[in-house]
Design a protein around this motif. Structure first.
Motif, PDB file in Angstrom:
ATOM      1  N   ASN A   6       0.790  -1.224   0.000  1.00 42.07           N
ATOM      2  CA  ASN A   6       0.000   0.000   0.000  1.00 42.07           C
ATOM      3  C   ASN A   6       0.829   1.284   0.000  1.00 42.07           C
ATOM      4  O   ASN A   6       0.264   2.376   0.010  1.00 42.07           O
ATOM      5  CB  ASN A   6      -0.959   0.004   1.188  1.00 42.07           C
ATOM      6  CG  ASN A   6      -2.156  -0.899   0.924  1.00 42.07           C
ATOM      7  OD1 ASN A   6      -2.621  -0.993  -0.196  1.00 42.07           O
ATOM      8  ND2 ASN A   6      -2.626  -1.566   1.951  1.00 42.07           N
ATOM      9  N   ILE A   7       2.157   1.182  -0.036  1.00 45.18           N
ATOM     10  CA  ILE A   7       2.976   2.385  -0.239  1.00 45.18           C
ATOM     11  C   ILE A   7       2.593   3.034  -1.560  1.00 45.18           C
ATOM     12  O   ILE A   7       2.502   4.257  -1.667  1.00 45.18           O
ATOM     13  CB  ILE A   7       4.480   2.045  -0.217  1.00 45.18           C
ATOM     14  CG1 ILE A   7       4.944   1.691   1.201  1.00 45.18           C
ATOM     15  CG2 ILE A   7       5.299   3.233  -0.724  1.00 45.18           C
ATOM     16  CD1 ILE A   7       6.371   1.202   1.266  1.00 45.18           C
ATOM     17  N   ILE A   8       2.348   2.200  -2.575  1.00 47.22           N
ATOM     18  CA  ILE A   8       2.009   2.768  -3.883  1.00 47.22           C
ATOM     19  C   ILE A   8       0.639   3.422  -3.842  1.00 47.22           C
ATOM     20  O   ILE A   8       0.392   4.400  -4.562  1.00 47.22           O
ATOM     21  CB  ILE A   8       2.089   1.684  -4.980  1.00 47.22           C
ATOM     22  CG1 ILE A   8       2.338   2.331  -6.345  1.00 47.22           C
ATOM     23  CG2 ILE A   8       0.848   0.819  -5.033  1.00 47.22           C
ATOM     24  CD1 ILE A   8       3.668   3.014  -6.483  1.00 47.22           C
ATOM     25  N   MET A   9      -0.270   2.903  -3.009  1.00 49.09           N
ATOM     26  CA  MET A   9      -1.587   3.529  -2.892  1.00 49.09           C
ATOM     27  C   MET A   9      -1.459   4.880  -2.177  1.00 49.09           C
ATOM     28  O   MET A   9      -2.144   5.844  -2.527  1.00 49.09           O
ATOM     29  CB  MET A   9      -2.546   2.614  -2.126  1.00 49.09           C
ATOM     30  CG  MET A   9      -2.702   1.218  -2.713  1.00 49.09           C
ATOM     31  SD  MET A   9      -2.987   1.187  -4.502  1.00 49.09           S
ATOM     32  CE  MET A   9      -4.483   2.122  -4.674  1.00 49.09           C
ATOM     33  N   PHE A  10      -0.574   4.937  -1.183  1.00 47.46           N
ATOM     34  CA  PHE A  10      -0.305   6.213  -0.506  1.00 47.46           C
ATOM     35  C   PHE A  10       0.277   7.213  -1.502  1.00 47.46           C
ATOM     36  O   PHE A  10      -0.130   8.382  -1.538  1.00 47.46           O
ATOM     37  CB  PHE A  10       0.659   5.978   0.654  1.00 47.46           C
ATOM     38  CG  PHE A  10       1.010   7.224   1.421  1.00 47.46           C
ATOM     39  CD1 PHE A  10       0.244   7.639   2.500  1.00 47.46           C
ATOM     40  CD2 PHE A  10       2.110   7.993   1.059  1.00 47.46           C
ATOM     41  CE1 PHE A  10       0.566   8.793   3.206  1.00 47.46           C
ATOM     42  CE2 PHE A  10       2.444   9.146   1.749  1.00 47.46           C
ATOM     43  CZ  PHE A  10       1.663   9.545   2.834  1.00 47.46           C
TER      44      PHE A  10
END
Length: 483
Positions: free
Chosen positions: A48-52
Motif C-alpha cells: 500500500n505504499i504505492i496507494m499512498f
C-alpha cells in the motif's frame, strides 16, 4: 466487542497477511511476536505504499490549482478553466491505460510482477511535476498518476483477496483506500505549506521504497497453484498464514491441502478456456450489472470529484474557512471514515455499509445544494460554517462505504472463473466514467453553479441506494477460490 477481536488483524494466523500490506519484510520471520507486532504498527505499508503515493498525487492537485492560478504562481505559465478540467480528467484517461495494461499482464506475468510494474510510472510523475515548463508536463504527470492508480486498483485487491484469510479480507482490502486517503491528506498538506518544487523531492522516495519492500513478498498461493508450482505455493501459503514453525507443520499441511483441493476443483470445473459466453451466465451478468451501478454511483455521486476539486468547492460555497484549511480537515475526515469501514466491514457486512453510505451522501448533497441555493438569495452569513460541516458529513459517509470498500465489493461480486477479467473490465469502465466525471465537474461548477452540481450528485447517490437496497447481495465471507 468479542466479534471485533475475532476478526482482529493481530491473530497469529493473519499477522503475515497484515505484513504483506504493512511492511513486507521477510526477515521479520525471525523476530519475536511482540517485536513483530511493533514493527507492523510502526513501519509504512509495503503493497500500500504505492496507494499512498497515488493518493499523494491525487491530493497534490487541489491546493496546487489555487497556487498556479494566482499572480505569484511558481510556474512560468498560467492555466485556464478548460486546462484545469483537462488536468482533472487526465487522471481517468491514465487510469484506463493502467487498467488495460494490467488486465493483459496479470494472469500471464502474475500478481507480483504487476506490483513491480507500477513503481516506474509513479516515480516519473514527480520528475514531470518538478520540471514542468508548460501545461503538457502537468497533463502527463496526471496521466501517469491515473495509470498508477488504474493498475493498482486492479492488482492490489486481487493480490490481497488471494493472500488474506476470509475473516480479515475486508479489513485488509479496506486498508488500500485508507492508504489512498492518507496520501490525499499528505498531498493536501504538502502542497499547501511547502514550495511547489520541494514536494516532488519528498514524494519520489515513495515509489523507490515501495519497489524495495515488495522484493521481499512471495507470489500468492492460489496463483502459484494455478501454475502448478506446488512447492512455491506451499511456502507462500505458510508465509502468509504465519505457519512456518515446526509446531504448525501438521495444521499447515492440512490447510494447504484444503486450498490445493479447492483450486484443483475450480480448475476442473472451469477447464474449458474462458470465452465471452462465461460473461453471459446469470451470476456473471448480475455481477457486471452490480459493478456498473456501483461505478456510476461512485463517480456521479461526486465523492471523488469533491476530493479533486475541494478547494474550488469551498470557494464557490462561500465558506469563511480558509479553502486549504478546509481541504485538510476533509482529508482527515476521509481517513476516519475509511478506518471506520476497516473496523466494521467484516462484522456488519458490505451491503449495510453501502446502503448507509449512498443514502448519507444523497442527504448531505441535497442539504449542501439547498444551503448554497438560499445563500445566493438571502443573508446566511451567520451560518457560513455550514458548508464545511456538510462536506465533513458527506465525506465521512462516503468513505465508510462508496470509497472505503468499493474495490472490495467489486472483486467479490464476480464468479471465480471470470474474476480477473471481469474486475479488469469493470475498472476500465470505472476509468472511462472517472474521465467524464472529472472533466465535467469543474464545468458544471462554472456554468451551472454549485447548487445544481450538488443536487445532481444527490440524485445519483439516491438511485444507487435504491438499486443496492433491491438487488445488492451480501458477499461477506465469500470464498475467493470456489463460487
Amino acid at each position: 466487542m468479542a466479534r471485533i477481536f475475532e476478526n482482529s488483524l493481530w491473530q497469529a494466523r493473519t499477522r503475515y497477511q497484515l505484513l504483506a500490506t504493512v511492511i513486507g519484510e521477510r526477515s521479520a520471520i525471525r523476530l519475536q511476536p511482540y517485536i513483530y507486532v511493533s514493527i507492523c504498527v510502526l513501519m509504512p505499508s509495503a503493497v500500500n505504499i504505492i496507494m499512498f503515493s497515488h493518493g499523494l498525487g491525487v491530493g497534490w492537485l487541489s491546493p496546487t490549482l489555487t497556487k498556479i492560478q494566482n499572480a505569484d504562481s511558481p510556474l512560468d505559465f498560467s492555466v485556464n478553466i478548460d486546462e484545469i478540467s483537462w488536468l482533472g480528467s487526465m487522471l481517468g484517461l491514465g487510469s484506463l491505460f493502467g487498467n488495460l495494461t494490467i488486465a493483459m499482464l496479470m494472469e500471464r506475468a502474475g500478481r507480483k510482477a504487476c506490483l513491480y510494474l507500477i513503481a516506474g510510472p509513479n516515480a516519473v510523475i514527480w520528475i514531470l511535476i518538478y520540471s514542468a515548463s508548460n501545461v503538457y508536463f502537468l497533463y502527463a504527470a496526471r496521466f501517469l498518476c491515473g495509470f498508477t492508480g488504474g493498475a493498482a486498483y486492479v492488482v492490489v485487491p486481487i493480490f490481497t483477496s488471494e493472500m488474506a484469510d476470509s475473516s480479515i479480507r475486508g479489513a485488509l482490502t479496506s486498508m488500500m483506500m485508507l492508504s489512498v486517503d492518507l496520501g490525499i491528506l499528505a498531498g493536501y498538506i504538502l502542497s499547501t505549506y511547502l514550495a511547489y518544487h520541494l514536494v516532488p523531492f519528498l514524494a519520489i522516495i515513495l515509489p523507490v521504497a515501495y519497489f524495495m519492500a515488495n522484493l521481499m513478498l512471495p507470489e500468492t498461493a492460489p496463483y502459484l497453484l494455478k501454475r502448478s508450482q506446488l512447492g512455491a505455493a506451499e511456502n507462500s501459503f505458510r508465509y502468509y498464514r504465519n505457519q512456518r514453525a515446526a509446531i504448525c507443520e501438521e495444521k499447515s499441511k492440512a490447510d494447504f491441502e484444503e486450498l490445493r483441493t479447492a483450486v484443483l476443483n475450480q480448475q476442473l470445473k472451469n477447464s474449458a478456456p474462458l470465452s465471452y459466453k462465461d460473461l453471459l451466465t446469470k451470476p456473471a451478468l448480475k455481477g457486471l450489472a452490480a459493478s456498473a451501478v456501483l461505478t456510476l454511483g461512485y463517480q456521479f455521486s461526486g465523492v471523488f470529484s469533491f476530493i479533486n476539486y475541494m478547494s474550488d468547492i469551498f470557494k464557490a460555497s462561500g465558506s469563511v474557512v480558509d479553502v486549504n484549511t478546509g481541504t485538510i480537515i476533509i482529508g482527515i475526515v476521509q481517513i476516519v471514515g475509511v478506518y471506520t469501514s476497516t473496523i466494521f466491514v467484516d462484522i456488519v457486512g458490505r451491503r449495510l455499509l453501502m446502503l448507509i453510505s449512498t443514502f448519507g451522501v444523497g442527504i448531505g448533497c441535497v442539504a449542501f445544494g439547498c444551503f448554497t441555493f438560499f445563500a445566493e438569495r438571502y443573508d446566511l452569513s451567520e451560518y457560513n460554517w455550514a458548508p464545511l460541516v456538510l462536506m465533513i458529513c458527506i465525506c465521512y459517509v462516503a468513505n465508510i462505504g462508496l470509497i472505503g470498500i468499493f474495490f472490495l465489493v467489486l472483486v467479490e461480486l464476480f464468479p471465480a472463473k471470470i474474476r480477473s477479467l471481469a474486475t479488469s473490465v469493470s475498472v476500465v469502465f470505472l476509468s472511462i466514467v472517472l474521465f467524464g466525471a472529472l472533466k465535467l465537474f469543474p464545468l458544471m461548477l462554472h456554468h451551472w453553479g454549485i447548487s445544481i452540481a450538488m443536487w445532481f450528485s444527490a440524485a445519483s447517490a439516491f438511485l444507487t441506494f435504491l438499486y443496492f437496497w433491491l438487488f445488492l447481495q451480501e458477499t461477506k465471507g465469500k470464498s475467493m477460490i470456489e463460487d
